[in-house]
Scaffold this active site. Sequence first.
Site, PDB file in Angstrom:
ATOM      1  N   ASP A  85       0.839  -1.195   0.000  1.00 18.66           N
ATOM      2  CA  ASP A  85       0.000   0.000   0.000  1.00 18.66           C
ATOM      3  C   ASP A  85       0.876   1.249   0.000  1.00 18.66           C
ATOM      4  O   ASP A  85       2.047   1.207   0.385  1.00 18.66           O
ATOM      5  CB  ASP A  85      -0.906  -0.002   1.246  1.00 18.66           C
ATOM      6  CG  ASP A  85      -2.080   0.970   1.127  1.00 18.66           C
ATOM      7  OD1 ASP A  85      -2.213   1.646   0.084  1.00 18.66           O
ATOM      8  OD2 ASP A  85      -2.864   1.054   2.088  1.00 18.66           O
ATOM      9  N   GLY A 100      -5.495   9.470   3.080  1.00 23.11           N
ATOM     10  CA  GLY A 100      -5.825  10.536   2.128  1.00 23.11           C
ATOM     11  C   GLY A 100      -6.936  10.117   1.175  1.00 23.11           C
ATOM     12  O   GLY A 100      -7.708  10.953   0.699  1.00 23.11           O
ATOM     13  N   GLU A 107      -7.623  -0.292   5.511  1.00 24.44           N
ATOM     14  CA  GLU A 107      -6.173  -0.435   5.323  1.00 24.44           C
ATOM     15  C   GLU A 107      -5.514  -0.907   6.616  1.00 24.44           C
ATOM     16  O   GLU A 107      -4.630  -1.780   6.605  1.00 24.44           O
ATOM     17  CB  GLU A 107      -5.571   0.900   4.875  1.00 24.44           C
ATOM     18  CG  GLU A 107      -6.002   1.289   3.467  1.00 24.44           C
ATOM     19  CD  GLU A 107      -5.582   2.695   3.066  1.00 24.44           C
ATOM     20  OE1 GLU A 107      -5.550   2.958   1.867  1.00 24.44           O
ATOM     21  OE2 GLU A 107      -5.307   3.528   3.937  1.00 24.44           O
TER      22      GLU A 107
END
Length: 222
Positions: A85, A100, A107
Amino acid sequence: MTQDELKQATARAAIDYISPRLEADSIVGVGTGSTANFFIDYLAEVKGQFDGTVASSEASAERLKAHGIPVYELNSVDGIQFYVDGADETNPALELIKGGGAALTREKIVAACAEEFICIADDSKWVDTLGSFPLPVEVIPMARSLVARELVKLGGDPVYRQGVITDNGNAILDVYNLKIERPTALEDAINNITGVVTNGIFAKRPADVLLLGTSTGVKTIT
Ligand code: 5RP
């Protein structure tokens, strides 16, 4: 090199890093954002070498499926070998600010499951101290004002990210003017505010490897 070329180079480096280690039953965790999108596109070239993926967002899941790459629910896999990532900021300890793209909660969950977390970022993301990038905080919608007041007490200036609803149906506050000297402590403190789902500091589970795209090549930092 342009920023996109640096992102492409680091995404390509991630493929080079994981592909010799992939096995037929490997599950790859896939992040969200423009750098992760380049990674997804390159991952399609080696899709016969592993079982499938777990995605950290609906957007990444759609992109993976469009390439014919299997996407599994996290609850249906035994583990994740690699999580790849991007990040909005990274410090030398590989503690990150993420979110963001508003995908921070999923995540963080996928990162927590991963045996190895590989961060891919261009060198504009490299900082000594986290906090220049406004810290994303995912909040339960009815708690938005409550959480904002508590964030002010912690020294930040929260701004509601208008028009954004996360994949989990929640809101995002972006917190400006935080100089994050103790990332783990602030990650805990913000997560302890009632109404916070999670925040974008990845310090308790930092990246294991950073592939940093620079004009002189991709640096591997551990
Ligand atoms: C999404 C993220 C992204 O990894 C982060 O915003 C970096 O994005 P990009 O690769 O587009 O610069 O945390 O929630």
